[in-house]
Design an enzyme around this catalytic site. Structure first.
Site, short mmCIF file in Angstrom:
data_model
loop_
_atom_site.label_atom_id
_atom_site.label_comp_id
_atom_site.label_asym_id
_atom_site.label_seq_id
_atom_site.Cartn_x
_atom_site.Cartn_y
_atom_site.Cartn_z
N ASN A 18 -45.95 5.30 -41.28
CA ASN A 18 -46.03 6.76 -41.44
C ASN A 18 -45.25 7.46 -40.33
O ASN A 18 -44.56 8.45 -40.58
CB ASN A 18 -47.49 7.23 -41.45
N ILE A 96 -62.11 6.51 -33.03
CA ILE A 96 -62.86 7.73 -33.32
C ILE A 96 -62.71 8.64 -32.10
O ILE A 96 -62.91 8.20 -30.96
CB ILE A 96 -64.34 7.39 -33.59
N ASN A 111 -55.08 13.87 -39.92
CA ASN A 111 -55.14 12.41 -40.13
C ASN A 111 -54.81 12.10 -41.58
O ASN A 111 -55.00 12.95 -42.46
CB ASN A 111 -56.56 11.93 -39.81
N HIS A 113 -55.95 9.37 -44.45
CA HIS A 113 -56.97 8.35 -44.72
C HIS A 113 -56.72 7.76 -46.10
O HIS A 113 -56.49 8.49 -47.06
CB HIS A 113 -58.37 8.97 -44.64
N SER A 140 -55.73 10.83 -48.55
CA SER A 140 -56.05 12.23 -48.23
C SER A 140 -55.51 12.58 -46.85
O SER A 140 -55.66 11.80 -45.91
CB SER A 140 -57.57 12.42 -48.16
N ASP A 149 -63.96 11.02 -40.73
CA ASP A 149 -63.30 11.20 -42.03
C ASP A 149 -63.94 12.31 -42.87
O ASP A 149 -63.98 12.23 -44.10
CB ASP A 149 -63.32 9.88 -42.84
N GLN A 177 -47.63 6.87 -51.54
CA GLN A 177 -48.07 8.27 -51.68
C GLN A 177 -48.35 8.92 -50.32
O GLN A 177 -48.14 10.11 -50.14
CB GLN A 177 -49.30 8.35 -52.59
C1 GAR Z 1 -52.21 3.92 -43.15
O1 GAR Z 1 -52.16 3.36 -44.41
C2 GAR Z 1 -53.36 4.87 -43.04
O2 GAR Z 1 -53.80 5.37 -44.24
C3 GAR Z 1 -54.42 4.04 -42.42
O3 GAR Z 1 -53.75 3.16 -41.56
C4 GAR Z 1 -52.49 2.87 -42.11
C5 GAR Z 1 -51.48 2.86 -40.99
O4 GAR Z 1 -50.26 2.41 -41.44
N1 GAR Z 1 -55.34 4.86 -41.69
C6 GAR Z 1 -56.66 4.67 -41.67
O5 GAR Z 1 -57.20 3.76 -42.22
C7 GAR Z 1 -57.41 5.71 -40.86
N2 GAR Z 1 -58.80 5.64 -41.13
P1 GAR Z 1 -48.96 2.66 -40.60
O6 GAR Z 1 -49.29 2.24 -39.15
O7 GAR Z 1 -47.95 1.76 -41.21
O8 GAR Z 1 -48.60 4.11 -40.69
#
Ligand code: GAR
Length: 223
Positions: A18, A96, A111, A113, A140, A149, A177
């Site tokens: 991300n 957290i 954030n 999630h 989300s 969350d 997405q």
């Molecule tokens: C993402 O998919 C995000 O939705 C999740 O961690 C991943 C990080 O991926 N976040 C959570 O679970 C937060 N509760 P990335 O490091 O490749 O962006």
């Protein structure tokens, strides 16, 4: 509309895909943001390499170097204060946050999630979606509050669960997405379209009681 780019700090703990989307959107001018710093809670987070390649300041803040969660959050707050961040983007930051950090940054922390909140708060959302036989899953973008969350949701993307899905295939489609709706939410914030007030999302001066919901087929440019 604000003319200055939004000053942003991105917090990560891992792969940083991300983060990479934000780096790419910044460098192509698709998003009016200035990523001032990337801070990781893990020294081996690949996102740090991405920041380095992009020439963005980056550092690691290890939980084990602090006596308590509050002390960690205090140090984090001090670091972020230096950058005068308009927005703190949590991008896979697996900690957290306590009110020590969140109170002064209220309404300025978001954030992503991997679920259709309020469903599946917490960890292992893809496994749980499959185990519970959900037909629909997704992701989300929400404002971060001290309840896990549970901050007000800005935008969600729905992802149908296919009968042949495994954790990896579902995660891959959900992340595709994430890469669409996270920049969308940041664009709205940068344009001054949305804000959080009274624990609620306000969009163009109107209370948004339900999140905007999109699917993979929707064109987000016109939102
Ligand atoms: C993402 O998919 C995000 O939705 C999740 O961690 C991943 C990080 O991926 N976040 C959570 O679970 C937060 N509760 P990335 O490091 O490749 O962006």
């Amino acid at each position: 509309m604000p003319t200055q780019p939004l000053r942003v700090v991105v917090l990560i703990s891992g792969h940083g895909s991300n983060l990479q989307v934000f780096i790419d959107h910044q460098s192509t001018g698709r998003l009016p943001i200035d990523i001032r710093s990337v801070i990781s809670s893990r020294a081996d987070a690949y996102g740090l390499v991405r920041a380095k390649h992009a020439g963005i300041e980056h550092e690691t803040l290890l939980p084990r170097d602090f006596a308590s969660r509050e002390r960690y959050d205090l140090a984090l707050r001090d670091r972020i204060n230096r950058y005068r961040a308009d927005l703190v983007i949590l991008a896979g930051f697996m900690r957290i946050l306590t009110p020590v950090f969140l109170a002064p940054y209220e309404g300025r922390v978001i954030n992503i999630h991997p679920s259709l909140l309020p469903a599946l708060r917490g960890m292992h959302t893809h496994e749980r979606a499959l185990r519970e036989g959900l037909r629909e899953h997704g992701c989300s973008v929400h404002y971060v509050t001290s309840a896990l969350d549970a901050g007000p949701v800005i935008v969600q993307a729905r992802v149908p669960v296919q009968p042949e899905d495994c954790v990896e295939s579902l995660q891959r489609r959900v992340q595709q997405q994430e890469y669409r709706i996270y920049p969308l939410a940041v664009r709205w914030i940068a344009e001054g379209q949305i804000e959080m007030r009274d624990h609620t999302v306000w969009r163009q001066g109107r209370r948004q009681d339900r999140p905007v919901v999109v699917t993979a087929d929707d064109d987000l440019e016109c939102l």
